[in-house]
Design a protein around this motif. Structure first.
Motif, PDB file in Angstrom:
ATOM      1  N   SER A 203      21.356   5.017  37.515  1.00  0.00           N
ATOM      2  CA  SER A 203      21.784   5.755  36.336  1.00  0.00           C
ATOM      3  C   SER A 203      23.012   6.587  36.661  1.00  0.00           C
ATOM      4  CB  SER A 203      20.658   6.673  35.832  1.00  0.00           C
ATOM      5  OG  SER A 203      21.040   7.334  34.635  1.00  0.00           O
ATOM      6  N   GLY A 204      23.803   6.833  35.647  1.00  0.00           N
ATOM      7  CA  GLY A 204      24.998   7.641  35.823  1.00  0.00           C
ATOM      8  C   GLY A 204      25.312   8.393  34.541  1.00  0.00           C
ATOM      9  N   GLU A 205      26.588   8.541  34.214  1.00  0.00           N
ATOM     10  CA  GLU A 205      26.986   9.209  32.975  1.00  0.00           C
ATOM     11  C   GLU A 205      26.868   8.217  31.825  1.00  0.00           C
ATOM     12  OE1 GLU A 205      30.796  11.035  33.206  1.00  0.00           O
ATOM     13  OE2 GLU A 205      30.212  12.470  34.760  1.00  0.00           O
ATOM     14  N   TRP A 206      25.922   8.465  30.924  1.00  0.00           N
ATOM     15  CA  TRP A 206      25.619   7.505  29.865  1.00  0.00           C
ATOM     16  C   TRP A 206      26.353   7.807  28.560  1.00  0.00           C
ATOM     17  CZ3 TRP A 206      23.770  10.484  26.012  1.00  0.00           C
ATOM     18  CH2 TRP A 206      23.164  11.699  26.381  1.00  0.00           C
ATOM     19  N   TRP A 207      27.017   8.941  28.454  1.00  0.00           N
ATOM     20  CA  TRP A 207      27.607   9.355  27.180  1.00  0.00           C
ATOM     21  C   TRP A 207      29.016   8.773  27.011  1.00  0.00           C
ATOM     22  CZ3 TRP A 207      25.732  12.496  31.023  1.00  0.00           C
ATOM     23  CH2 TRP A 207      26.667  13.103  31.863  1.00  0.00           C
ATOM     24  N   SER A 208      29.506   8.799  25.767  1.00  0.00           N
ATOM     25  CA  SER A 208      30.831   8.251  25.464  1.00  0.00           C
ATOM     26  C   SER A 208      31.678   9.237  24.658  1.00  0.00           C
ATOM     27  CB  SER A 208      30.698   6.934  24.690  1.00  0.00           C
ATOM     28  OG  SER A 208      29.961   7.119  23.480  1.00  0.00           O
ATOM     29  N   VAL A 209      31.406  10.518  24.804  1.00  0.00           N
ATOM     30  CA  VAL A 209      32.149  11.545  24.066  1.00  0.00           C
ATOM     31  C   VAL A 209      33.368  11.998  24.868  1.00  0.00           C
ATOM     32  CG1 VAL A 209      30.075  12.376  22.900  1.00  0.00           C
ATOM     33  CG2 VAL A 209      30.741  13.388  25.078  1.00  0.00           C
ATOM     34  N   PRO A 210      34.398  12.520  24.199  1.00  0.00           N
ATOM     35  CA  PRO A 210      35.525  13.105  24.915  1.00  0.00           C
ATOM     36  C   PRO A 210      35.071  14.384  25.630  1.00  0.00           C
ATOM     37  CG  PRO A 210      36.069  12.660  22.603  1.00  0.00           C
ATOM     38  CD  PRO A 210      34.594  12.522  22.737  1.00  0.00           C
ATOM     39  N   ALA A 287      23.713  -7.249  28.476  1.00  0.00           N
ATOM     40  CA  ALA A 287      24.478  -7.312  29.716  1.00  0.00           C
ATOM     41  C   ALA A 287      25.859  -7.864  29.400  1.00  0.00           C
ATOM     42  CB  ALA A 287      23.779  -8.200  30.737  1.00  0.00           C
ATOM     43  N   GLY A 288      26.892  -7.286  30.011  1.00  0.00           N
ATOM     44  CA  GLY A 288      28.246  -7.757  29.759  1.00  0.00           C
ATOM     45  C   GLY A 288      29.266  -6.670  30.024  1.00  0.00           C
ATOM     46  N   ARG A 289      30.440  -6.850  29.499  1.00  0.00           N
ATOM     47  CA  ARG A 289      31.531  -5.906  29.701  1.00  0.00           C
ATOM     48  C   ARG A 289      31.381  -4.739  28.727  1.00  0.00           C
ATOM     49  NH1 ARG A 289      37.231  -5.892  27.534  1.00  0.00           N
ATOM     50  NH2 ARG A 289      38.481  -4.657  29.010  1.00  0.00           N
ATOM     51  N   TRP A 290      31.633  -3.498  29.236  1.00  0.00           N
ATOM     52  CA  TRP A 290      31.521  -2.296  28.416  1.00  0.00           C
ATOM     53  C   TRP A 290      32.839  -1.539  28.433  1.00  0.00           C
ATOM     54  CZ3 TRP A 290      27.355  -1.916  25.464  1.00  0.00           C
ATOM     55  CH2 TRP A 290      26.146  -2.479  25.893  1.00  0.00           C
ATOM     56  N   VAL A 291      33.213  -0.991  27.282  1.00  0.00           N
ATOM     57  CA  VAL A 291      34.416  -0.151  27.190  1.00  0.00           C
ATOM     58  C   VAL A 291      34.109   1.056  26.315  1.00  0.00           C
ATOM     59  CG1 VAL A 291      35.951  -2.150  27.417  1.00  0.00           C
ATOM     60  CG2 VAL A 291      35.347  -1.296  25.128  1.00  0.00           C
ATOM     61  N   ILE A 292      34.976   2.047  26.385  1.00  0.00           N
ATOM     62  CA  ILE A 292      34.959   3.197  25.480  1.00  0.00           C
ATOM     63  C   ILE A 292      36.395   3.469  25.063  1.00  0.00           C
ATOM     64  CG2 ILE A 292      32.884   4.233  26.481  1.00  0.00           C
ATOM     65  CD1 ILE A 292      34.710   6.206  27.966  1.00  0.00           C
ATOM     66  N   PRO A 293      36.603   4.313  24.060  1.00  0.00           N
ATOM     67  CA  PRO A 293      37.988   4.672  23.713  1.00  0.00           C
ATOM     68  C   PRO A 293      38.672   5.407  24.867  1.00  0.00           C
ATOM     69  CG  PRO A 293      36.488   5.228  21.920  1.00  0.00           C
ATOM     70  CD  PRO A 293      35.634   4.889  23.106  1.00  0.00           C
ATOM     71  N   ASP A 294      39.923   5.107  25.071  1.00  0.00           N
ATOM     72  CA  ASP A 294      40.743   5.804  26.063  1.00  0.00           C
ATOM     73  C   ASP A 294      41.215   7.101  25.416  1.00  0.00           C
ATOM     74  OD1 ASP A 294      42.607   6.714  27.864  1.00  0.00           O
ATOM     75  OD2 ASP A 294      43.500   4.750  28.237  1.00  0.00           O
ATOM     76  N   TRP A 295      40.447   8.166  25.598  1.00  0.00           N
ATOM     77  CA  TRP A 295      40.679   9.403  24.848  1.00  0.00           C
ATOM     78  C   TRP A 295      42.061  10.015  25.059  1.00  0.00           C
ATOM     79  CZ3 TRP A 295      37.736   9.223  21.025  1.00  0.00           C
ATOM     80  CH2 TRP A 295      36.395   8.829  21.122  1.00  0.00           C
ATOM     81  N   PRO A 296      42.628  10.005  26.271  1.00  0.00           N
ATOM     82  CA  PRO A 296      44.000  10.533  26.392  1.00  0.00           C
ATOM     83  C   PRO A 296      45.001   9.777  25.523  1.00  0.00           C
ATOM     84  CG  PRO A 296      42.956  10.409  28.544  1.00  0.00           C
ATOM     85  CD  PRO A 296      42.039   9.705  27.589  1.00  0.00           C
ATOM     86  N   SER A 321      29.670  -4.394  19.052  1.00  0.00           N
ATOM     87  CA  SER A 321      30.423  -5.544  19.553  1.00  0.00           C
ATOM     88  C   SER A 321      31.894  -5.461  19.186  1.00  0.00           C
ATOM     89  CB  SER A 321      29.816  -6.831  19.006  1.00  0.00           C
ATOM     90  OG  SER A 321      30.571  -7.957  19.422  1.00  0.00           O
ATOM     91  N   LEU A 322      32.763  -5.686  20.186  1.00  0.00           N
ATOM     92  CA  LEU A 322      34.194  -5.793  19.946  1.00  0.00           C
ATOM     93  C   LEU A 322      34.612  -7.260  19.874  1.00  0.00           C
ATOM     94  CD1 LEU A 322      33.821  -2.858  21.100  1.00  0.00           C
ATOM     95  CD2 LEU A 322      36.128  -3.088  22.029  1.00  0.00           C
ATOM     96  N   ASP A 323      33.991  -8.080  20.720  1.00  0.00           N
ATOM     97  CA  ASP A 323      34.199  -9.526  20.717  1.00  0.00           C
ATOM     98  C   ASP A 323      33.003 -10.150  21.429  1.00  0.00           C
ATOM     99  OD1 ASP A 323      34.674  -9.389  23.579  1.00  0.00           O
ATOM    100  OD2 ASP A 323      36.737  -8.803  23.136  1.00  0.00           O
ATOM    101  N   ASP A 324      33.104 -11.431  21.738  1.00  0.00           N
ATOM    102  CA  ASP A 324      31.964 -12.135  22.330  1.00  0.00           C
ATOM    103  C   ASP A 324      31.577 -11.582  23.699  1.00  0.00           C
ATOM    104  OD1 ASP A 324      31.858 -13.754  20.134  1.00  0.00           O
ATOM    105  OD2 ASP A 324      32.978 -15.405  21.050  1.00  0.00           O
ATOM    106  N   ASP A 325      32.502 -10.948  24.377  1.00  0.00           N
ATOM    107  CA  ASP A 325      32.261 -10.511  25.751  1.00  0.00           C
ATOM    108  C   ASP A 325      32.167  -9.002  25.916  1.00  0.00           C
ATOM    109  OD1 ASP A 325      32.170 -10.985  28.695  1.00  0.00           O
ATOM    110  OD2 ASP A 325      34.107  -9.949  28.651  1.00  0.00           O
ATOM    111  N   THR A 326      32.644  -8.230  24.939  1.00  0.00           N
ATOM    112  CA  THR A 326      32.826  -6.789  25.127  1.00  0.00           C
ATOM    113  C   THR A 326      32.113  -5.980  24.060  1.00  0.00           C
ATOM    114  OG1 THR A 326      35.025  -7.272  26.020  1.00  0.00           O
ATOM    115  CG2 THR A 326      34.552  -4.980  25.462  1.00  0.00           C
ATOM    116  N   SER A 327      31.455  -4.906  24.492  1.00  0.00           N
ATOM    117  CA  SER A 327      30.769  -4.005  23.564  1.00  0.00           C
ATOM    118  C   SER A 327      30.961  -2.560  24.011  1.00  0.00           C
ATOM    119  CB  SER A 327      29.268  -4.330  23.482  1.00  0.00           C
ATOM    120  OG  SER A 327      29.048  -5.571  22.856  1.00  0.00           O
ATOM    121  N   SER A 328      30.481  -1.641  23.184  1.00  0.00           N
ATOM    122  CA  SER A 328      30.544  -0.207  23.482  1.00  0.00           C
ATOM    123  C   SER A 328      29.314   0.455  22.876  1.00  0.00           C
ATOM    124  CB  SER A 328      31.821   0.407  22.915  1.00  0.00           C
ATOM    125  OG  SER A 328      31.939   1.779  23.273  1.00  0.00           O
ATOM    126  N   VAL A 329      29.099   1.718  23.205  1.00  0.00           N
ATOM    127  CA  VAL A 329      27.956   2.468  22.686  1.00  0.00           C
ATOM    128  C   VAL A 329      28.416   3.858  22.258  1.00  0.00           C
ATOM    129  CG1 VAL A 329      25.672   3.432  23.163  1.00  0.00           C
ATOM    130  CG2 VAL A 329      26.313   1.224  24.148  1.00  0.00           C
TER     131      VAL A 329
END
Length: 373
Positions: A203-210, A287-296, A321-329
């Motif tokens: 486990s690590g940092e699970w949040w996606s807030v700025p 399971a797959g690729r994860w991204v978040i907004p690049d806040w800067p 889902s962003l596409d077939d391979d990438t998602s975010s939370v």
């Protein structure tokens, strides 16, 4: 999407509907053993046990309860008979607060959340969704930023709050710059040190807030919404609020659902797969690729990011889902919360601060302004 669809679409919305049903049944004369509450408790317990959650049931009657099998269809049948009283602003705050409080994005969904997602129970929850969606007290859930009514809440010792040196506080731009560097380094470190198996116990940092200041509007009784709606709260009982001054022409991006979040992630992408995969696999099963907004980078285009209540209820905690391979939370956000990415919105002076205390003696926590002794 209709308001009913928003309420049924995501785990937090369905949990809110479940909590409302539990609260509504309290005023009925149904026998405890035949109640919806009893059925939901037993069915949720079984679902928790089935996924190895380690939930323990003890006390008088616990042994018999552990042997009792209650299905989702049984729960739905009892749910269909729960009377739906008039909706009040106070009740909506209580059930929304409960739905937010039970959000846990570092572990599998709870038995209650799994139960609410079953076809039979979800079908009966639609009746409750229609009931709540028609209430005038829920209409603000779909509205954008209330620019003239924003309050920042800080869960800090009040003495430190009033003595804080503004000169020692970095600018928002500097905060975001440091955050961007830290996020990139953490992704590199996690990729080399953490297991690639998303199901590994890690486990690590699970949040996606700025990493910046946030604010919410005030509710029907004048309390800032953030006092009641906190994911992963620490049981704080004292807080300080100050008005946020939001100028005209402020650039705010509205997140009113999964599509808006996905679009933000597509336009401003930062990879976080290695540092998020274990927690987000646990909570979404994906399971797959994860991204978040690049806040800067987002801050170059927007002053703030606002998450509507409907957007939160429909999308928080899901694999967007962003596409077939990438998602975010969307994780760690509060409903109606606005995160400020520039210093265009400023907090009021110290003499505008209000100290709040939480009374936990009753069934539902109540916040009130601290009175002089």
């Amino acid at each position: 999407m209709s308001a009913v669809d928003w309420l049924l679409a995501g785990p937090r919305g369905r949990r809110l509907l479940l909590e409302y049903a539990l609260l509504a049944e309290e005023d009925s004369d149904v026998d405890a053993e035949d109640s919806f509450r009893a059925a939901a408790l037993l069915a949720s317990y079984r679902l928790d046990v089935d996924q190895g959650a380690g939930v323990v049931m003890f006390g008088p009657g616990a042994e018999e309860a552990r042997r009792t099998v209650v299905t989702a269809d049984d729960v739905a049948d009892r749910l269909s008979r729960v009377p739906l009283p008039e909706v009040t602003a106070g009740v909506l705050r209580s059930v929304l607060a409960a739905a937010v409080d039970h959000a846990m994005y570092w572990q599998p969904p709870s038995g209650e959340d799994i139960l609410a997602a079953t076809a039979s129970v979800r079908g009966e929850l639609e009746r409750i969704a229609e009931h709540l969606a028609s209430s005038p007290h829920a209409q603000w859930w779909s509205t954008g930023l209330a620019a003239a009514d924003q309050w920042i809440v800080e869960w800090v010792d009040t003495d430190r709050q009033f003595r804080r040196d503004p000169a020692a506080t970095p600018t928002t731009a500097e905060t975001l710059r440091r955050y961007g560097v830290r996020t990139a380094k953490e992704e590199e470190r996690a990729a080399s040190e953490r297991p690639a198996d998303p199901a590994a116990a890690f486990s690590g940092e699970w949040w996606s807030v700025p990493p910046t200041r946030s604010s919410t509007r005030s509710l029907f009784d004048g309390t800032p919404a953030e006092l009641s709606f906190v994911e992963d709260g620490m049981g704080w009982q004292r807080a300080v609020s100050r008005r946020m001054r939001v100028p005209g022409g402020v650039r705010v991006y509205e997140i009113d659902g999964a599509q808006a979040w996905a679009q933000l992630c597509r336009e401003f992408t930062v990879e976080v797969t290695a540092q998020k995969r274990h927690d987000w696999y646990s909570t979404t099963g994906r399971a797959g690729r994860w991204v978040i907004p690049d806040w800067p980078r987002v801050a170059e285009h927007y002053d703030g990011i606002h998450l509507t209540v409907c957007g939160y209820l429909a999308s928080a905690g899901t694999a967007v889902s962003l596409d077939d391979d990438t998602s975010s939370v969307i994780a760690g956000w509060a409903p109606d919360e606005t995160y400020w990415l520039t210093d265009v919105a400023a907090a009021g002076d110290g003499d505008e601060a209000q100290v709040w205390v939480c009374d936990t003696d009753g069934e539902h926590p109540q916040w009130a302004v601290e009175r002089p002794r």
